[in-house]
Design an enzyme around this catalytic site. Structure first.
Site, short mmCIF file in Angstrom:
data_model
loop_
_atom_site.label_atom_id
_atom_site.label_comp_id
_atom_site.label_asym_id
_atom_site.label_seq_id
_atom_site.Cartn_x
_atom_site.Cartn_y
_atom_site.Cartn_z
N SER A 121 0.83 -1.20 0.00
CA SER A 121 0.00 0.00 0.00
C SER A 121 0.87 1.26 0.00
O SER A 121 1.67 1.46 -0.92
CB SER A 121 -0.95 -0.04 1.19
N GLU A 130 -9.73 -4.20 -5.82
CA GLU A 130 -9.19 -3.13 -4.98
C GLU A 130 -9.16 -1.77 -5.66
O GLU A 130 -9.16 -1.65 -6.89
CB GLU A 130 -7.81 -3.52 -4.47
#
Length: 328
Positions: free
Chosen positions: A172, A269
């Site tokens: 991330s 995502e």
């Protein structure tokens, strides 16, 4: 939040050393959870309800960190940058992992990421792990986290560790930081690590990639209603900066001569499209790149739901990628 350290000289301060413990590194389940379609989404939703404390249930297996048996653990500072390291003296390689944690640049290093790095080290037989507890927003904006990562990388080299043995992993925001670090190294003619492992990387701090919209409801880990959805929409780390700056949005960077990179993303995502764009750009600029999309999976799924077959597959892919690109 956290106290900001302002040391202006190199400081190596060793604290909290623990030589052994009875803990064991998390291992793959004998029977990983295999699900498809709606059943998979229901499982992910239920697990996230527990993790986000929306309802009671069993804790995440990565939620509690203990120093594994046979490993040493230390905390120290490098010119104000907070660093932790773990070492397995029985490892058969000289591989070193530098792990840069996720959390939208607003969350500090946590036990989940400590355990994630241990699993990665166990899989790749790495001898040592370094984790940067970098300064976070909103108190600390760009380039604070990058500065801390750079200090740590230089310290690793100062300790005599060869760059060809270094594996930089980031999930991330940590994937964003791993790319920013590599770009800094290129600009400053500092040797690159052997490879980059980018897990659900946040490759642009802009908000316009299409998957930020069409996956907003489907991403059960980072999408609407989750704790980090708003921080991703309004990244505090980029305050006052041009979000197209390549060190904030590395998808715009010149990627030539960066090390081989593995990019893992979930099909559901928020960061799906920018993962594709990064892979396309890297390939066009002659960087060795592997992109794998895990269908039906949300952001950073292996960190939060490691018992799923998809997560087990992603860990094995990391192992195989490292074995392909990093020597002993």
């Amino acid at each position: 939040m956290r106290k900001i350290f302002s040391a202006v000289f190199l400081l190596i301060f060793l604290v909290n050393v623990s030589l052994t413990s009875a803990a064991e590194i998390w291992k793959f389940p004998e029977n990983p959870v295999r699900l498809e379609g709606a059943a998979k989404q229901n499982y992910v939703r239920e697990r996230m309800d527990v993790i986000y404390q929306r309802k009671p249930g069993a804790p995440n297996p990565f939620s509690k960190f203990e120093v594994p048996d046979g490993w040493s653990y230390e905390k120290f500072e490098v010119d104000g940058a907070k660093v932790e390291s773990l070492e397995n003296s029985s490892a058969k390689t000289n591989r070193v992992i530098l792990h840069l944690h996720g959390g939208g640049y607003v969350l500090p290093l946590d036990d989940g990421h400590r355990n994630l790095s241990l699993v990665q080290a166990d899989l790749t037989d790495a001898r040592k792990i370094f984790l940067v507890d970098y300064r976070i927003a909103p108190e600390n904006v760009y380039p604070a986290a990058l500065d801390d990562a750079v200090k740590t990388y230089k310290e690793i080299l100062t300790r005599g560790i060869k760059p060809e043995n270094i594996i930089v992993t980031g999930d991330s925001a940590g994937g964003n930081l791993a790319l920013a670090l590599s770009l800094y190294l290129k600009e400053n003619k500092i040797p690159q690590p052997a490879c980059l492992i980018l897990i659900s990387p946040w490759t642009t701090l802009e908000t316009n990639p299409p998957s930020r919209r069409y996956n907003a409801e489907r991403d059960l880990i980072l999408g609407k209603g989750t704790p980090l959805y708003e921080p991703v929409k309004n990244p505090a780390y980029a305050k006052g900066q041009d979000k197209k700056d390549p060190k904030l949005s590395p998808v715009y960077a010149d990627l030539k001569n960066l090390p081989p990179m593995l990019i893992q993303v979930g099909g559901y995502e928020l960061f799906l499209d920018e993962g594709f764009e990064l892979a396309k750009k890297a390939a066009a600029e002659d960087v060795k790149v592997t992109l794998t999309v895990y269908p039906g999976m949300s952001h950073d799924f292996a960190l939060l739901i490691p018992e799923l077959q998809d997560s087990v597959d992603s860990f094995k892919e990391i192992r195989d990628f490292v074995n392909l690109h990093v020597g002993n």
